[in-house]
Write a protein that holds these residues in place. Sequence first.
Motif, PDB file in Angstrom:
ATOM      1  N   GLU A 141     -33.739  29.825 -25.413  1.00 49.38           N
ATOM      2  CA  GLU A 141     -33.288  28.490 -25.066  1.00 49.38           C
ATOM      3  C   GLU A 141     -34.052  28.007 -23.834  1.00 49.38           C
ATOM      4  O   GLU A 141     -34.269  28.761 -22.877  1.00 49.38           O
ATOM      5  CB  GLU A 141     -31.787  28.489 -24.774  1.00 49.38           C
ATOM      6  N   GLY A 142     -34.419  26.758 -23.847  1.00 47.18           N
ATOM      7  CA  GLY A 142     -35.186  26.196 -22.744  1.00 47.18           C
ATOM      8  C   GLY A 142     -34.293  25.766 -21.596  1.00 47.18           C
ATOM      9  O   GLY A 142     -33.062  25.720 -21.706  1.00 47.18           O
ATOM     10  N   ALA A 143     -34.934  25.420 -20.486  1.00 49.25           N
ATOM     11  CA  ALA A 143     -34.203  24.942 -19.312  1.00 49.25           C
ATOM     12  C   ALA A 143     -33.599  23.574 -19.598  1.00 49.25           C
ATOM     13  O   ALA A 143     -34.150  22.776 -20.381  1.00 49.25           O
ATOM     14  CB  ALA A 143     -35.149  24.856 -18.116  1.00 49.25           C
ATOM     15  N   ALA A 144     -32.471  23.306 -18.966  1.00 48.29           N
ATOM     16  CA  ALA A 144     -31.825  22.002 -19.139  1.00 48.29           C
ATOM     17  C   ALA A 144     -32.735  20.914 -18.586  1.00 48.29           C
ATOM     18  O   ALA A 144     -33.346  21.081 -17.524  1.00 48.29           O
ATOM     19  CB  ALA A 144     -30.484  21.993 -18.417  1.00 48.29           C
ATOM     20  N   PRO A 145     -32.873  19.786 -19.287  1.00 46.06           N
ATOM     21  CA  PRO A 145     -33.775  18.728 -18.826  1.00 46.06           C
ATOM     22  C   PRO A 145     -33.220  18.011 -17.602  1.00 46.06           C
ATOM     23  O   PRO A 145     -31.998  17.918 -17.424  1.00 46.06           O
ATOM     24  CB  PRO A 145     -33.847  17.786 -20.032  1.00 46.06           C
ATOM     25  N   SER A 146     -34.113  17.487 -16.769  1.00 46.92           N
ATOM     26  CA  SER A 146     -33.703  16.677 -15.627  1.00 46.92           C
ATOM     27  C   SER A 146     -33.300  15.288 -16.111  1.00 46.92           C
ATOM     28  O   SER A 146     -33.525  14.927 -17.273  1.00 46.92           O
ATOM     29  CB  SER A 146     -34.859  16.559 -14.634  1.00 46.92           C
ATOM     30  N   ASP A 147     -32.724  14.503 -15.217  1.00 48.01           N
ATOM     31  CA  ASP A 147     -32.332  13.144 -15.576  1.00 48.01           C
ATOM     32  C   ASP A 147     -33.554  12.323 -15.984  1.00 48.01           C
ATOM     33  O   ASP A 147     -33.489  11.523 -16.921  1.00 48.01           O
ATOM     34  CB  ASP A 147     -31.618  12.470 -14.400  1.00 48.01           C
ATOM     35  N   ALA A 148     -34.675  12.512 -15.276  1.00 52.94           N
ATOM     36  CA  ALA A 148     -35.896  11.770 -15.614  1.00 52.94           C
ATOM     37  C   ALA A 148     -36.402  12.165 -17.002  1.00 52.94           C
ATOM     38  O   ALA A 148     -36.836  11.311 -17.793  1.00 52.94           O
ATOM     39  CB  ALA A 148     -36.978  12.041 -14.572  1.00 52.94           C
ATOM     40  N   GLU A 149     -36.323  13.473 -17.315  1.00 57.38           N
ATOM     41  CA  GLU A 149     -36.747  13.933 -18.642  1.00 57.38           C
ATOM     42  C   GLU A 149     -35.831  13.374 -19.725  1.00 57.38           C
ATOM     43  O   GLU A 149     -36.292  12.992 -20.802  1.00 57.38           O
ATOM     44  CB  GLU A 149     -36.761  15.457 -18.681  1.00 57.38           C
ATOM     45  N   LYS A 150     -34.523  13.335 -19.432  1.00 55.16           N
ATOM     46  CA  LYS A 150     -33.574  12.778 -20.403  1.00 55.16           C
ATOM     47  C   LYS A 150     -33.896  11.304 -20.678  1.00 55.16           C
ATOM     48  O   LYS A 150     -33.804  10.847 -21.817  1.00 55.16           O
ATOM     49  CB  LYS A 150     -32.146  12.915 -19.893  1.00 55.16           C
ATOM     50  N   THR A 151     -34.260  10.579 -19.631  1.00 61.76           N
ATOM     51  CA  THR A 151     -34.605   9.153 -19.807  1.00 61.76           C
ATOM     52  C   THR A 151     -35.819   9.000 -20.710  1.00 61.76           C
ATOM     53  O   THR A 151     -35.846   8.156 -21.612  1.00 61.76           O
ATOM     54  CB  THR A 151     -34.900   8.513 -18.436  1.00 61.76           C
ATOM     55  N   GLN A 152     -36.826   9.836 -20.496  1.00 62.83           N
ATOM     56  CA  GLN A 152     -38.027   9.776 -21.336  1.00 62.83           C
ATOM     57  C   GLN A 152     -37.695  10.156 -22.776  1.00 62.83           C
ATOM     58  O   GLN A 152     -38.184   9.533 -23.728  1.00 62.83           O
ATOM     59  CB  GLN A 152     -39.104  10.697 -20.770  1.00 62.83           C
TER      60      GLN A 152
END
Length: 623
Positions: free
Chosen positions: A582-593
């Motif tokens: 499982e990968g690392a949880a995405p940051s808020d900026a990554e979630k936006t993208q």
Amino acid sequence: MLQNIRDNSQGWIAKAIIGLIVVLMALTGFDAIFQATNHSQDAAKVNGDTISQNALSQAADIQRRQLMQRMGKDFDPALLDEKLLREASLKGLIDRTLLLQGARDAGFSFTDAALDQVILQMPEFQANGTFSADLFDQFIRRLGYTRMQFRQMLAEELLIGQLRGGFVATSFATAPQVEAFARLENQTRDFASVVFKADPSAVQVSDEQIKAHYDQHAKEFMTPDQVVIDYIELKKSAYFDQVKVDEDQLKAAYEKEVANLAEQRHAAHILIEVNDKVSDAQAKARAEEIAQRLNKGEDFAALAKEYSQDPGSASNGGDLGLAGPGVYDPAFEDALYKLSENQVSAPVRTSFGYHLIKLLGVEAPDVPTFASLRDKLTRDLKSQQVEQRFVEATKQLEDSAFESSDLGQPAHDLGLKVQTSAPFGREGGDGITANRQVVQAAFSEEVLQEGSNSNAIELDPETVLVLRVKEHRKPEQLPLEQVAGNIRDRLAKEQAIADLKAKADTLVKGLREGSIKADAPLEGQAWKVREAVTRSQEGIDPVELQAVFRLAKPQDKAKAVFDSVVLNDGRLAVLQLKGVNEGAAPSDAEKTQMRRFLASRAGEQDFAAYLKQLEAKADIKRY
């Protein structure tokens, strides 16, 4: 991963414009947009709008050329299915027509002014950051369009872009969708692989197999459809030596040239604005107050820095630099040209407010000598005559070619030479036969089938051409001995890959059953182990990487999942998937993208569904 998302989710308007120009331009041609045809030449009708056979042929020709350019030296025209090519081209033309109809029915529009701005800002037409008319003309000429034709085509594609943008801009992705996507996208995998290489040289191909393949695939072994053309070229440059200009014309042109030169005036000003907070009377009173201080000897530049409300010049003491007539507001300019050097005007009212204007200096125009302008004036005067002669000669060429049964008479009438091309096919050739308009004209029904001379074709603003087909080399069956070597190589490669696949299937079966140890070398080759591989991992064959991420997650950490995949170069990889991380949880900026990417993808899917709906409801007749 995030860069891929950025590439797919940002700047969709610009990408749609350029993408539609490239892709849809491949599905349209001069006659598809501008030339009406009779019903006997129809390829299809879409809700009453006609798609001509000529448009379809041109679309198929362009698709063929694109395939050839994409595949390069590996392109084999014999493998191209003409029927499938025409079907795909017709489908593209029908889809385009449906989308244009849908855009217009939905009320989308694009003004001429907006279209001009798109053209002016397109990077393909920029030179040193500004629009270049020369680059624009070169670009559209390579595609076979005039300026007006390109504008109309682009306007239609922008309408489709607006329609597509409506779907993309209104789509969205939910938080659970983003989280699920993030889990999959950030996931990594541990795997191992052994790659085997096929050996065509070990395969024996008999003459009987070659003959059987040749007979069964006869259509693949045909010469290309080619023509040889005769043509005559009319060049504007040929007329420069035929026209003369006399001394009186040159002198008259010189006098006109220098009469337009004007002196430059160096001005400075102090502006008191009239706005919502300052009335006309208040601004005028303030300007008169400053004028009185100037009359008492105070420094103009210092007062401009203190009181002028023109942000562009106040810090420079009100200095506006040198300028000629027509630059300033008429009232401002009228007052400026009445001043003597270092004189200051009374308050002058313009739409901006009240100005106190000072004339800092006058620079007389730099009048060139007659001798220095002689060559330019001669060229300009000749160009006017040459242009007129070229237009007249082009009209004469068109009329003569239309009335003649060959090119001999038009060539004689205009003192031109009939030239002959090398053979070329629908994908074009070299020199003038690489020009799209020339290829289209040569293979048009009127020229190829009916034996007519073509219309005048503008290769560039300086050159016009008329052609006719001298020889039509229709496709013929290539002799077996000429293609036997290629067939032998193809069959040997196919059989070698098939043998390798059968061998891999046996190995994979043994690995799954446990009869072959997963940690032992495979056929004498060691496993190449890779850990925490991402979906966009560099250094791994893309086909191999995709196959790894398609494999099901191992149910037991101690038991790997096995499979095999044939790579693009004919090699075969046996795969062993050992674990999924499982990968690392995405940051808020990554979630936006990711949300933007998913929304854009959903919009494209909605757009595709809309097109299918248009097609389902449409009255489409294919002929």
